[in-house]
Enzyme design. Structure first.
Site, PDB file in Angstrom:
ATOM      1  N   THR A  23       0.851  -1.189   0.000  1.00 11.11           N
ATOM      2  CA  THR A  23       0.000   0.000   0.000  1.00 11.11           C
ATOM      3  C   THR A  23       0.886   1.238   0.000  1.00 11.11           C
ATOM      4  OG1 THR A  23      -2.008   1.011   0.908  1.00 11.11           O
ATOM      5  CG2 THR A  23      -0.377   0.258   2.507  1.00 11.11           C
ATOM      6  N   CYS A  29      -2.659   7.433   8.150  1.00  9.91           N
ATOM      7  CA  CYS A  29      -3.249   6.098   8.055  1.00  9.91           C
ATOM      8  C   CYS A  29      -2.276   5.065   8.622  1.00  9.91           C
ATOM      9  CB  CYS A  29      -3.540   5.749   6.603  1.00  9.91           C
ATOM     10  SG  CYS A  29      -4.753   6.824   5.801  1.00  9.91           S
ATOM     11  N   HIS A  46      -5.324  -1.098   5.114  1.00 12.07           N
ATOM     12  CA  HIS A  46      -4.919   0.311   5.108  1.00 12.07           C
ATOM     13  C   HIS A  46      -6.077   1.087   5.724  1.00 12.07           C
ATOM     14  CE1 HIS A  46      -3.134   3.862   2.616  1.00 12.07           C
ATOM     15  NE2 HIS A  46      -3.900   4.347   3.584  1.00 12.07           N
TER      16      HIS A  46
END
Length: 161
Positions: A23, A29, A46
């Site tokens: 990711t 995040c 994620h």
């Protein structure tokens, strides 16, 4: 030939060795990599926000730490992983902007990391390693075969946790 599967923002994917999952752009995040070392089945979530209960119409399950981690575990077990052997590594949760204000709205990264740690503890999934906080973004690649969680950041040397 192995494949690296892309996980979008507010998304999750499961794969089996020799494939990996990646990711991009983990700022505030958090990327949660979970695997079963015996079956070499793993996955990556994620997550963007700590808690789904404070948002109405929150149908995007992987967006939140509380629902995304539950869903990742469910999909890992469905793919053949053993619940009792699951282990995790986490990265992200940066404070991307320098504010003096300590309001919860500004501390999203820190709150995400706290929520992820709390949820994994609640599920009794040990965190083997983490690279969280600080003030820079991360791109990660997780290899369920070895458990390597490769972390790349602009201007920094790649690391493996």
């Amino acid at each position: 030939m192995s494949e690296i599967i892309k996980v979008g923002m507010a998304d999750l994917k499961v794969c089996k060795s020799p494939d990996g999952v990646t990711t991009l752009g983990l700022g505030s995040c958090v990327g949660i990599a979970i695997r079963d070392p015996s079956t070499k089945i793993g996955g990556l979530a994620h997550i963007m926000l700590p808690d789904s209960t404070s948002i109405r119409n929150n149908s995007n399950i992987p967006k939140f730490a509380d629902t995304g981690i539950d869903e990742l575990v469910k999909q890992l077990i469905k793919a053949g992983a053993s619940r009792s052997r699951l282990v995790a590594k986490i990265a992200g949760g940066a404070q991307m902007f320098a504010f003096q204000n300590k309001s919860d709205l500004v501390r999203v990264g820190e709150r995400n990391v706290e929520a992820v740690r709390r949820k994994l503890q609640q599920l009794k999934i040990p965190i083997l390693a983490s690279d969280t906080g600080k003030n820079y973004g991360r791109t990660v690649i997780f290899y369920p075969e070895t458990g390597d969680f490769v972390i790349k950041s602009v201007g920094k040397k790649d690391s493996v946790i």
